[in-house]
Scaffold this active site. Sequence first.
Site, mmCIF file in Angstrom:
data_model
loop_
_atom_site.group_PDB
_atom_site.id
_atom_site.type_symbol
_atom_site.label_atom_id
_atom_site.label_comp_id
_atom_site.label_asym_id
_atom_site.label_seq_id
_atom_site.Cartn_x
_atom_site.Cartn_y
_atom_site.Cartn_z
ATOM 1 N N LYS A 194 37.229 36.068 38.959
ATOM 2 C CA LYS A 194 36.856 37.224 39.963
ATOM 3 C C LYS A 194 35.849 36.769 40.902
ATOM 4 O O LYS A 194 35.642 37.063 41.844
ATOM 5 C CB LYS A 194 36.489 38.767 39.464
ATOM 6 N N GLN A 248 34.112 45.818 34.225
ATOM 7 C CA GLN A 248 34.743 45.025 33.554
ATOM 8 C C GLN A 248 35.058 45.889 32.272
ATOM 9 O O GLN A 248 34.362 46.376 31.560
ATOM 10 C CB GLN A 248 34.795 43.742 33.206
ATOM 11 N N ASP A 285 38.017 49.492 42.245
ATOM 12 C CA ASP A 285 39.378 49.166 41.392
ATOM 13 C C ASP A 285 40.126 50.199 41.242
ATOM 14 O O ASP A 285 41.092 50.613 40.708
ATOM 15 C CB ASP A 285 38.467 49.303 39.585
#
Length: 305
Positions: A55, A99, A122
Site C-alpha cells: 500500500k 490495517q 476503507d
Amino acid sequence: MTETKIIDGKAFAEKLRGEIARKVAKLKTEKGITPGLAVIRVGDDPASEVYVRNKVKQTKEVGMNSFELRLPKEITEEELRAKVRELNDDKTVHGILVQLPLPEHIDGFIVIDTIDPHKDVDGFNIINVAGLAVGEDPYFIPCTPMGCLMLLKNYFQNPNNYPKDKVPGQKPLAGLHAIILGRSNIVGKPMIQLLLKEDCTVTIAHSKTANVSLLVKQADIVIAAVGRPEIVKGEWLKKGAVVIDVGINRIASPDGKTKLVGDVDFQSCLGIAAAITPVPGGVGPMTIACLLENTLRAAKCTVVC
Ligand code: GUN
C-alpha cells in the site's frame, strides 16, 4: 466447450493507477493539494506487513503522500483512538486506514468508528456502511468489493459477453443472478449492496448454507470470498458463469515450496466458466488501486464536495 476468458486484474489495476496518477498531478497543479494516505499498523502480523508495504509503495508511486504509523501490539484501545483523532485533525491526511486484524484486546469496530467518515477510505466506518446500504452519498465503498464490481462491469459492458437468457436492462449487470460465497464485513456484505444497486438478483451463502453447489449452479456470477483454498469446483458452475475469486490462500506445492491459490479450483473451471479471475493477478491488485481511488476522492472532496 466454452473458451474461458482470463480476467486480467493486474493490467486493469495498472491502468487505473495510471489514471489516478494523472489526476493526482492535476490536483497538485490546479489546487495545490497532494492527497495523503495514512496507514496504521498495530503489532507484527506478517501478512499485514506485506499488505501495508504494498500500500505504501503504490501510494508513493501515484504521487500521493504516504504516512505510515507502526504501533506496538501492547498499545491500548484508547491510545490507538487518540492517534486516529490526531490524523482526523491533520489537514495533510485525506485518507486513514487501520490495517486489520487488530490485537485481540482492541475492539476494531470502536477504532474504525473513531475515523472521520470523510477520511474512511476503507469504507468500514458505520456511517459509510450505512451510506452504502441506503445509497446515500458521500460514502466510501470498501476497496475489494469495489474492485470486483469494476471487473464485472468492464466484462459485461461488452454486449458479446451477455448471457443469452439475460433480462434486458439499462445497467450491464441488470437481471443477472449473482451468488456471493462468504459473509464478511470486508467483502461479502458490502458486495450484496453493490450488486443490488446494479439490479442483480443476489444470493448470499456461507459456512452454514446447505447444498451450496446447487445454489452456485443457478448463478450467472459467482463471487468466492470464503478464505478456503480451491473449495469452489468447476462442476458446481452453470455453463458460462463469470467467476470472481477473492481468495488468497498459501498452500504447499508439490515441489516442496508454497504457492498462492484462490478459493476457486481454477483449472477445473476452464472450459465451463465464461470468464474467471486468476490468483494471483485478479482481484488482489484491484484492492490497492481502489484504495488510491478512494483517497483521491477524499482529497478532492476537501475542495469540491
Ligand atoms: N485486512 C485485510 N483486508 C483489509 C482491508 O481491505 N482493509 C484493512 N484495513 N485491513 C484489511
